[in-house]
Design a protein around this motif. Structure first.
Motif, short mmCIF file in Angstrom:
data_model
loop_
_atom_site.label_atom_id
_atom_site.label_comp_id
_atom_site.label_asym_id
_atom_site.label_seq_id
_atom_site.Cartn_x
_atom_site.Cartn_y
_atom_site.Cartn_z
N ARG A 66 -64.43 -34.37 -39.18
CA ARG A 66 -63.19 -33.82 -38.63
C ARG A 66 -62.80 -32.62 -39.46
O ARG A 66 -62.74 -32.69 -40.69
CB ARG A 66 -62.07 -34.86 -38.67
N ASP A 67 -62.53 -31.53 -38.81
CA ASP A 67 -62.08 -30.32 -39.48
C ASP A 67 -60.57 -30.37 -39.59
O ASP A 67 -59.86 -30.34 -38.59
CB ASP A 67 -62.54 -29.10 -38.68
N ALA A 68 -60.07 -30.49 -40.80
CA ALA A 68 -58.63 -30.58 -41.03
C ALA A 68 -57.97 -29.23 -40.74
O ALA A 68 -58.51 -28.20 -41.11
CB ALA A 68 -58.34 -31.04 -42.44
N PRO A 69 -56.80 -29.26 -40.10
CA PRO A 69 -56.11 -27.99 -39.79
C PRO A 69 -55.62 -27.27 -41.03
O PRO A 69 -55.43 -27.76 -42.07
CB PRO A 69 -54.95 -28.41 -38.92
N GLY A 107 -68.08 -29.36 -48.70
CA GLY A 107 -67.02 -30.35 -48.71
C GLY A 107 -67.42 -31.71 -48.16
O GLY A 107 -66.57 -32.54 -47.89
N LEU A 108 -68.72 -31.96 -48.01
CA LEU A 108 -69.19 -33.25 -47.49
C LEU A 108 -69.65 -34.15 -48.63
O LEU A 108 -70.15 -33.67 -49.64
CB LEU A 108 -70.35 -33.02 -46.51
N TYR A 109 -69.50 -35.43 -48.45
CA TYR A 109 -69.84 -36.41 -49.49
C TYR A 109 -71.04 -37.26 -49.06
O TYR A 109 -71.20 -37.58 -47.89
CB TYR A 109 -68.65 -37.36 -49.72
N ASP A 110 -71.82 -37.67 -50.03
CA ASP A 110 -72.84 -38.71 -49.87
C ASP A 110 -73.73 -38.48 -48.65
O ASP A 110 -73.78 -39.28 -47.72
CB ASP A 110 -72.17 -40.07 -49.78
N MET A 111 -74.48 -37.39 -48.67
CA MET A 111 -75.29 -37.00 -47.52
C MET A 111 -76.74 -37.48 -47.60
O MET A 111 -77.55 -37.07 -46.81
CB MET A 111 -75.29 -35.48 -47.39
N HIS A 112 -77.10 -38.32 -48.53
CA HIS A 112 -78.51 -38.62 -48.75
C HIS A 112 -78.88 -40.08 -48.56
O HIS A 112 -78.19 -40.95 -49.04
CB HIS A 112 -78.91 -38.21 -50.17
N GLY A 113 -79.97 -40.34 -47.87
CA GLY A 113 -80.70 -41.56 -48.02
C GLY A 113 -80.55 -42.73 -47.08
O GLY A 113 -81.48 -43.50 -46.97
N GLN A 138 -65.64 -41.31 -55.25
CA GLN A 138 -66.09 -41.26 -56.62
C GLN A 138 -67.14 -40.17 -56.83
O GLN A 138 -67.44 -39.84 -57.96
CB GLN A 138 -66.65 -42.60 -57.05
N LYS A 139 -67.69 -39.65 -55.76
CA LYS A 139 -68.69 -38.60 -55.87
C LYS A 139 -68.05 -37.25 -55.60
O LYS A 139 -67.02 -37.15 -54.93
CB LYS A 139 -69.82 -38.84 -54.86
N ASP A 140 -68.66 -36.21 -56.12
CA ASP A 140 -68.18 -34.86 -55.86
C ASP A 140 -68.72 -34.38 -54.51
O ASP A 140 -69.85 -34.72 -54.13
CB ASP A 140 -68.65 -33.91 -56.96
N PRO A 141 -67.95 -33.55 -53.80
CA PRO A 141 -68.45 -33.02 -52.52
C PRO A 141 -69.51 -31.95 -52.77
O PRO A 141 -69.55 -31.34 -53.83
CB PRO A 141 -67.20 -32.42 -51.89
N ASN A 142 -70.34 -31.73 -51.75
CA ASN A 142 -71.31 -30.64 -51.82
C ASN A 142 -70.57 -29.33 -51.53
O ASN A 142 -69.36 -29.33 -51.30
CB ASN A 142 -72.50 -30.89 -50.89
N PRO A 143 -71.25 -28.17 -51.53
CA PRO A 143 -70.56 -26.89 -51.31
C PRO A 143 -69.82 -26.78 -49.97
O PRO A 143 -68.95 -25.94 -49.81
CB PRO A 143 -71.69 -25.86 -51.39
#
Length: 84
Positions: free
Chosen positions: A81-84, A8-14, A1-6
């Protein structure tokens, strides 16, 4: 439901500080974008803030440091995981 950061990661805080790949070192004195730490060291960088600290630390730009053999209830890691 959240947008990724620049990156491509989600929900990195707190929730907990997160170990990152960078070894701790001093930043250059001038402006930099996405600085990289030294190639070796004795302490790793922690990012993202934690419930254990004040709210202003709950941001991915917050940078802390700890020994790699430290065990803290407010420090974790994220598998990516880095997607191919």
């Amino acid at each position: 439901q959240k947008d990724p950061n620049p990156w491509g990661l989600y929900d990195m805080h707190g929730n907990v500080y997160e170990w990152v790949q960078d070894w701790y070192g001093f930043y250059p004195t001038g402006p930099v974008i996405d600085p990289v730490g030294p190639s070796t060291g004795s302490a790793r960088v922690l990012r993202g803030g934690s419930y254990e600290y004040v709210a202003r630390t709950c941001r991915s730009a917050d940078r802390s440091v700890d020994s790699t053999d430290a065990h803290r209830k407010y420090v974790g890691f994220r598998l990516v995981r880095d997607a191919p």
